[in-house]
Design an enzyme around this catalytic site. Structure first.
Site, PDB file in Angstrom:
ATOM      1  N   GLY A  37       0.775  -1.227   0.000  1.00  0.00           N
ATOM      2  CA  GLY A  37       0.000   0.000   0.000  1.00  0.00           C
ATOM      3  C   GLY A  37       0.806   1.277   0.000  1.00  0.00           C
ATOM      4  O   GLY A  37       0.239   2.372   0.082  1.00  0.00           O
ATOM      5  N   VAL A  38       2.145   1.179  -0.116  1.00  0.00           N
ATOM      6  CA  VAL A  38       3.011   2.355  -0.108  1.00  0.00           C
ATOM      7  C   VAL A  38       3.630   2.503  -1.493  1.00  0.00           C
ATOM      8  O   VAL A  38       4.455   1.687  -1.899  1.00  0.00           O
ATOM      9  CB  VAL A  38       4.116   2.253   0.965  1.00  0.00           C
ATOM     10  CG1 VAL A  38       4.989   3.506   0.952  1.00  0.00           C
ATOM     11  CG2 VAL A  38       3.509   2.033   2.343  1.00  0.00           C
ATOM     12  N   MET A  40       5.848   4.760  -4.044  1.00  0.00           N
ATOM     13  CA  MET A  40       6.891   5.789  -4.038  1.00  0.00           C
ATOM     14  C   MET A  40       7.128   6.326  -5.444  1.00  0.00           C
ATOM     15  O   MET A  40       7.233   5.542  -6.394  1.00  0.00           O
ATOM     16  CB  MET A  40       8.190   5.201  -3.488  1.00  0.00           C
ATOM     17  CG  MET A  40       9.345   6.183  -3.399  1.00  0.00           C
ATOM     18  SD  MET A  40      10.780   5.412  -2.598  1.00  0.00           S
ATOM     19  CE  MET A  40      11.963   6.771  -2.677  1.00  0.00           C
ATOM     20  N   PRO A  41       7.207   7.648  -5.608  1.00  0.00           N
ATOM     21  CA  PRO A  41       7.546   8.192  -6.928  1.00  0.00           C
ATOM     22  C   PRO A  41       8.893   7.662  -7.391  1.00  0.00           C
ATOM     23  O   PRO A  41       9.823   7.527  -6.601  1.00  0.00           O
ATOM     24  CB  PRO A  41       7.605   9.707  -6.684  1.00  0.00           C
ATOM     25  CG  PRO A  41       6.804   9.933  -5.447  1.00  0.00           C
ATOM     26  CD  PRO A  41       7.004   8.714  -4.607  1.00  0.00           C
ATOM     27  N   LEU A  45      13.307  14.447  -5.490  1.00  0.00           N
ATOM     28  CA  LEU A  45      14.268  15.541  -5.432  1.00  0.00           C
ATOM     29  C   LEU A  45      15.259  15.261  -4.322  1.00  0.00           C
ATOM     30  O   LEU A  45      14.886  15.207  -3.149  1.00  0.00           O
ATOM     31  CB  LEU A  45      13.549  16.868  -5.174  1.00  0.00           C
ATOM     32  CG  LEU A  45      14.458  18.080  -4.918  1.00  0.00           C
ATOM     33  CD1 LEU A  45      15.270  18.424  -6.163  1.00  0.00           C
ATOM     34  CD2 LEU A  45      13.619  19.280  -4.473  1.00  0.00           C
ATOM     35  N   GLY A  46      16.515  15.060  -4.682  1.00  0.00           N
ATOM     36  CA  GLY A  46      17.553  14.855  -3.682  1.00  0.00           C
ATOM     37  C   GLY A  46      18.065  16.181  -3.167  1.00  0.00           C
ATOM     38  O   GLY A  46      17.945  17.217  -3.824  1.00  0.00           O
ATOM     39  N   TYR A  77      21.921  16.012   6.704  1.00  0.00           N
ATOM     40  CA  TYR A  77      21.982  17.107   5.742  1.00  0.00           C
ATOM     41  C   TYR A  77      21.758  18.461   6.400  1.00  0.00           C
ATOM     42  O   TYR A  77      22.013  19.492   5.780  1.00  0.00           O
ATOM     43  CB  TYR A  77      20.936  16.916   4.633  1.00  0.00           C
ATOM     44  CG  TYR A  77      21.144  15.712   3.747  1.00  0.00           C
ATOM     45  CD1 TYR A  77      22.308  14.943   3.813  1.00  0.00           C
ATOM     46  CD2 TYR A  77      20.165  15.323   2.841  1.00  0.00           C
ATOM     47  CE1 TYR A  77      22.478  13.843   3.012  1.00  0.00           C
ATOM     48  CE2 TYR A  77      20.325  14.220   2.022  1.00  0.00           C
ATOM     49  CZ  TYR A  77      21.482  13.471   2.119  1.00  0.00           C
ATOM     50  OH  TYR A  77      21.645  12.372   1.316  1.00  0.00           O
ATOM     51  N   HIS A 141      20.966   5.521   7.346  1.00  0.00           N
ATOM     52  CA  HIS A 141      21.832   6.154   6.354  1.00  0.00           C
ATOM     53  C   HIS A 141      23.047   5.306   5.977  1.00  0.00           C
ATOM     54  O   HIS A 141      23.448   5.267   4.814  1.00  0.00           O
ATOM     55  CB  HIS A 141      22.296   7.514   6.883  1.00  0.00           C
ATOM     56  CG  HIS A 141      22.534   8.521   5.818  1.00  0.00           C
ATOM     57  ND1 HIS A 141      22.414   9.874   6.027  1.00  0.00           N
ATOM     58  CD2 HIS A 141      22.880   8.395   4.509  1.00  0.00           C
ATOM     59  CE1 HIS A 141      22.676  10.531   4.915  1.00  0.00           C
ATOM     60  NE2 HIS A 141      22.974   9.659   3.974  1.00  0.00           N
TER      61      HIS A 141
END
Length: 346
Positions: A37-38, A40-41, A45-46, A77, A141
């Site tokens: 149900g998830v 992701m595009p 945009l990074g 970041y 990460h």
């Protein structure tokens, strides 16, 4: 087995493995299911310019304005407040946006030791900085430098965050096969995504195939890094399709079922190009020729030219036990001054 045969086998395995994962279209975004149900595009945009040195709010606003919905950031970041502000200013409904963030493996300023509770606390810090109730995807990460046992502890914290509804899906970044096997050994919710450096000039085809065999997606960060934009095969493909070399390089990655985190900044033409990768399809022959292109030689920038990009690159190299010396422009996929950056349409 030759390199060509290894590559062809890896691509075939990955395509077969991801073929059964559902896809939907939403606006300009093609979305791929990464967990039940998830969706992701396929292009996000990074945000490779950490420590607040860039206008991340404006970049996010422009991305959403032009039809993008996926956005990628991280605790390390130091720009999550800007990214969150850009999302809120865009007016895009929360259920339409897909926001990815990443936590580091303690010890850090959030937790003095590696525990599931510390990892959970790191997720909560990300949510506070973003000013969101949840994120769509949270990644670990890097594998913990202190070994797989600590990586497993941090992973359990992500699983707890998922169980609490703080994140819709969880995954990892910079993980090799042994690292994936470690977190899979604990059972429970598996990684949905493994975000790694993946480009024409730097790609681990075996890792792509293995990740796909697990039912997970590989996501490429810095997909224009280590790309020789002067390579005859790349220039020929760009000319044949009337596209820029950068678009062809991104399509080569994407056409293998790999998600993308790109870095167009606020440039309208670059954003539009990154969101229109399905306007052409590379042939099998082109895919093979592009995959055989070697990475160009890289030279370190002078100390005065180093930026936060280089700092982050050095940390990534240390944490992943890899060596890579990259200029800020090359890390962004922009090429060195005076060099072809691949963004011009042929």
């Amino acid at each position: 087995m030759t390199r060509d045969n290894v590559m062809k086998a890896a691509i075939l395995l990955s395509v077969v493995a991801v073929a059964t994962l559902p896809q939907v279209a939403l606006g300009k975004d093609e979305r791929w299911e990464i967990a039940k149900g998830v969706y992701m595009p396929e292009v996000s945009l990074g945000h490779p310019d950490p420590f607040g040195t860039g206008n991340e709010t404006a970049s996010a606003m422009k991305w959403f304005e032009l039809g993008g919905t996926g956005i990628d950031t991280a605790y390390n970041y130091h720009n999550q407040d800007q990214v969150g502000a850009g999302f809120r200013a865009s007016g895009v409904p929360r259920e339409t946006a897909f926001i990815t963030s990443k936590i580091t493996c303690p010890p850090d300023e959030i937790s003095p030791s590696v525990t599931p509770e510390g990892a959970l606390a790191a997720v909560e810090v990300c949510l506070r900085e973003l000013q969101l109730d949840y994120v769509d995807l949270m990644l670990l990460h890097f594998p913990c430098k202190t070994g797989h046992q600590d990586t497993i502890k941090a992973w359990k914290g992500l699983q707890e965050a998922h169980a609490k509804g703080l994140v819709r899906a969880i995954g990892v970044s910079n993980f090799k096969q042994a690292d994936l096997d470690a977190v899979l050994s604990v059972g429970g919710t598996p990684p949905a995504v493994n975000q790694v450096l993946f480009s024409i000039g730097m790609h681990d085809d075996a890792l792509l195939a293995y990740t796909a065999s697990l039912g997970a997606r590989l996501e490429a960060y810095s997909p224009l890094r280590h790309v020789d934009f002067e390579a005859p095969a790349l220039k020929a493909a760009a000319a044949a399709h009337g596209k820029s070399a950068a678009q062809v390089a991104l399509r080569w990655v994407n056409q293998q079922g790999v998600l993308l985190a790109t870095s167009p900044g606020e440039n309208v033409d670059f954003i539009k190009a990154d969101l229109e990768l399905h306007s052409f399809t590379l042939s099998d022959e082109e895919m093979k020729a592009l995959g055989a292109i070697e990475a160009p030689p890289l030279t370190p920038p002078p100390p005065a030219a180093q930026t936060s990009i280089d700092i982050l690159d050095k940390k990534a190299s240390t944490d992943s036990e890899q060596t890579s010396t990259t200029s800020p422009a090359r890390a962004l996929g922009l090429g060195a001054p005076g060099q072809n950056n691949g963004r011009q349409t042929v």
